[in-house]
Design a protein around this motif. Structure first.
Motif, mmCIF file in Angstrom:
data_model
loop_
_atom_site.group_PDB
_atom_site.id
_atom_site.type_symbol
_atom_site.label_atom_id
_atom_site.label_comp_id
_atom_site.label_asym_id
_atom_site.label_seq_id
_atom_site.Cartn_x
_atom_site.Cartn_y
_atom_site.Cartn_z
ATOM 1 N N GLY A 122 25.643 -46.632 -52.569
ATOM 2 C CA GLY A 122 24.198 -46.493 -52.685
ATOM 3 C C GLY A 122 23.780 -45.106 -53.146
ATOM 4 N N LYS A 123 24.735 -44.299 -53.587
ATOM 5 C CA LYS A 123 24.439 -42.927 -54.009
ATOM 6 C C LYS A 123 23.859 -42.924 -55.427
ATOM 7 C CE LYS A 123 27.385 -39.660 -55.436
ATOM 8 N NZ LYS A 123 28.491 -38.710 -55.426
ATOM 9 N N LEU A 124 22.720 -42.279 -55.571
ATOM 10 C CA LEU A 124 22.065 -42.089 -56.859
ATOM 11 C C LEU A 124 22.383 -40.683 -57.333
ATOM 12 C CD1 LEU A 124 19.861 -42.826 -59.052
ATOM 13 C CD2 LEU A 124 18.246 -41.703 -57.515
ATOM 14 N N THR A 125 22.906 -40.574 -58.549
ATOM 15 C CA THR A 125 23.167 -39.273 -59.157
ATOM 16 C C THR A 125 22.307 -39.167 -60.402
ATOM 17 O OG1 THR A 125 25.461 -39.359 -58.369
ATOM 18 C CG2 THR A 125 24.942 -37.705 -60.037
ATOM 19 N N ILE A 126 21.638 -38.031 -60.541
ATOM 20 C CA ILE A 126 20.785 -37.785 -61.698
ATOM 21 C C ILE A 126 21.476 -36.746 -62.572
ATOM 22 C CG2 ILE A 126 18.508 -37.081 -62.501
ATOM 23 C CD1 ILE A 126 17.461 -37.822 -59.677
ATOM 24 N N PHE A 127 21.683 -37.103 -63.851
ATOM 25 C CA PHE A 127 22.361 -36.235 -64.808
ATOM 26 C C PHE A 127 21.374 -35.748 -65.862
ATOM 27 C CE2 PHE A 127 25.536 -39.221 -63.282
ATOM 28 C CZ PHE A 127 26.621 -38.414 -63.002
ATOM 29 N N ASP A 128 21.659 -34.578 -66.433
ATOM 30 C CA ASP A 128 20.872 -34.125 -67.577
ATOM 31 C C ASP A 128 21.494 -34.685 -68.851
ATOM 32 O OD1 ASP A 128 23.103 -32.543 -68.145
ATOM 33 O OD2 ASP A 128 22.063 -30.639 -67.880
ATOM 34 N N ASP A 129 20.957 -34.288 -70.005
ATOM 35 C CA ASP A 129 21.457 -34.847 -71.256
ATOM 36 C C ASP A 129 22.830 -34.319 -71.651
ATOM 37 O OD1 ASP A 129 19.816 -32.602 -71.494
ATOM 38 O OD2 ASP A 129 18.539 -33.490 -72.991
ATOM 39 N N ASP A 130 23.372 -33.356 -70.913
ATOM 40 C CA ASP A 130 24.739 -32.887 -71.135
ATOM 41 C C ASP A 130 25.699 -33.430 -70.079
ATOM 42 O OD1 ASP A 130 24.117 -31.346 -73.415
ATOM 43 O OD2 ASP A 130 23.369 -29.721 -72.140
ATOM 44 N N ASP A 131 25.285 -34.487 -69.372
ATOM 45 C CA ASP A 131 26.078 -35.149 -68.329
ATOM 46 C C ASP A 131 26.416 -34.248 -67.143
ATOM 47 O OD1 ASP A 131 26.080 -37.654 -69.460
ATOM 48 O OD2 ASP A 131 27.940 -37.331 -70.565
ATOM 49 N N ARG A 132 25.596 -33.227 -66.913
ATOM 50 C CA ARG A 132 25.780 -32.384 -65.731
ATOM 51 C C ARG A 132 24.970 -32.982 -64.584
ATOM 52 N NH1 ARG A 132 24.575 -27.424 -69.349
ATOM 53 N NH2 ARG A 132 22.533 -28.327 -69.052
ATOM 54 N N PRO A 133 25.588 -33.142 -63.416
ATOM 55 C CA PRO A 133 24.835 -33.650 -62.266
ATOM 56 C C PRO A 133 23.735 -32.652 -61.873
ATOM 57 C CG PRO A 133 27.196 -33.607 -61.807
ATOM 58 C CD PRO A 133 26.987 -32.911 -63.101
ATOM 59 N N MET A 134 22.523 -33.160 -61.721
ATOM 60 C CA MET A 134 21.380 -32.317 -61.389
ATOM 61 C C MET A 134 20.942 -32.495 -59.935
ATOM 62 S SD MET A 134 21.083 -30.941 -64.274
ATOM 63 C CE MET A 134 19.669 -29.959 -63.928
ATOM 64 N N ALA A 135 21.055 -33.722 -59.432
ATOM 65 C CA ALA A 135 20.615 -34.019 -58.069
ATOM 66 C C ALA A 135 21.257 -35.320 -57.613
ATOM 67 C CB ALA A 135 19.094 -34.131 -58.020
ATOM 68 N N GLU A 136 21.290 -35.494 -56.295
ATOM 69 C CA GLU A 136 21.844 -36.722 -55.712
ATOM 70 C C GLU A 136 20.952 -37.169 -54.553
ATOM 71 O OE1 GLU A 136 25.833 -35.872 -54.488
ATOM 72 O OE2 GLU A 136 26.614 -36.026 -56.520
ATOM 73 N N ALA A 137 20.980 -38.449 -54.304
ATOM 74 C CA ALA A 137 20.270 -39.027 -53.158
ATOM 75 C C ALA A 137 21.014 -40.285 -52.756
ATOM 76 C CB ALA A 137 18.829 -39.359 -53.521
ATOM 77 N N THR A 138 21.031 -40.565 -51.479
ATOM 78 C CA THR A 138 21.633 -41.803 -51.008
ATOM 79 C C THR A 138 20.515 -42.765 -50.637
ATOM 80 O OG1 THR A 138 23.595 -40.675 -50.209
ATOM 81 C CG2 THR A 138 23.167 -42.868 -49.322
ATOM 82 N N ILE A 139 20.545 -43.937 -51.269
ATOM 83 C CA ILE A 139 19.540 -44.969 -51.040
ATOM 84 C C ILE A 139 20.258 -46.142 -50.374
ATOM 85 C CG2 ILE A 139 17.752 -46.394 -52.102
ATOM 86 C CD1 ILE A 139 17.349 -43.357 -52.571
ATOM 87 N N ALA A 140 20.075 -46.269 -49.083
ATOM 88 C CA ALA A 140 20.818 -47.265 -48.303
ATOM 89 C C ALA A 140 20.608 -48.685 -48.823
ATOM 90 C CB ALA A 140 20.406 -47.175 -46.834
#
Length: 143
Positions: free
Chosen positions: A42-60
């Motif tokens: 359920g982990k959401l990872t947000i990437f920028d346009d260079d595929d670098r992880p910017m933020a994460e959140a766990t959505i149960a």
């Protein structure tokens, strides 16, 4: 599927962390963000346009959830964030989109598209359009 208050706050915190990073840096410009959900955790990872992880959140609620049950609430939450101006705090280059991607980072669907000159129609706006266009064409041909 609606998100719990805790999940909504986790998603908001992830977006806020991006606005804090990129709202302050004048020379840092984002053209796209990509959201990837690990269905096992359920982990959401947000990437920028260079595929670098910017933020994460766990959505149960997204643990073992089908794609359709992820897309609609995510789109709704992002639309609400855009409506209150939260996404405007990110130093973006338009056109700007937030896209849901699969585990191979291939695009599934654009969740939000921001551009000054373009209006993106969603499914609700398009419902019944075929019938209206058919009726209009029929009326034109009868004249």
């Amino acid at each position: 599927m609606s998100l719990s208050k805790q999940s909504r706050e986790s998603l908001l915190d992830a977006i806020l962390s991006i606005t804090e990073k990129f709202g302050k840096l004048e020379n840092a410009i984002i053209t796209d963000l990509y959201m990837q959900v690990d269905k096992e955790s359920g982990k959401l990872t947000i990437f920028d346009d260079d595929d670098r992880p910017m933020a994460e959140a766990t959505i149960a609620e997204w643990k073992d959830a089908p794609k359709a049950s992820i897309e609609k609430p995510l789109r709704s939450e992002l639309a609400q964030m855009q409506k209150v101006g939260l996404l405007d705090k990110i130093n973006i280059l338009k056109p700007f989109s937030i896209t849901l991607v699969d585990d191979k980072k291939e695009s599934i669907v654009d969740l939000i598209y921001i551009d000054d000159d373009t209006l993106v129609l969603d499914k609700e706006l398009l419902e019944g359009l075929d019938k209206e266009m058919d009726d209009f064409l029929k009326h034109l041909l009868e004249e």
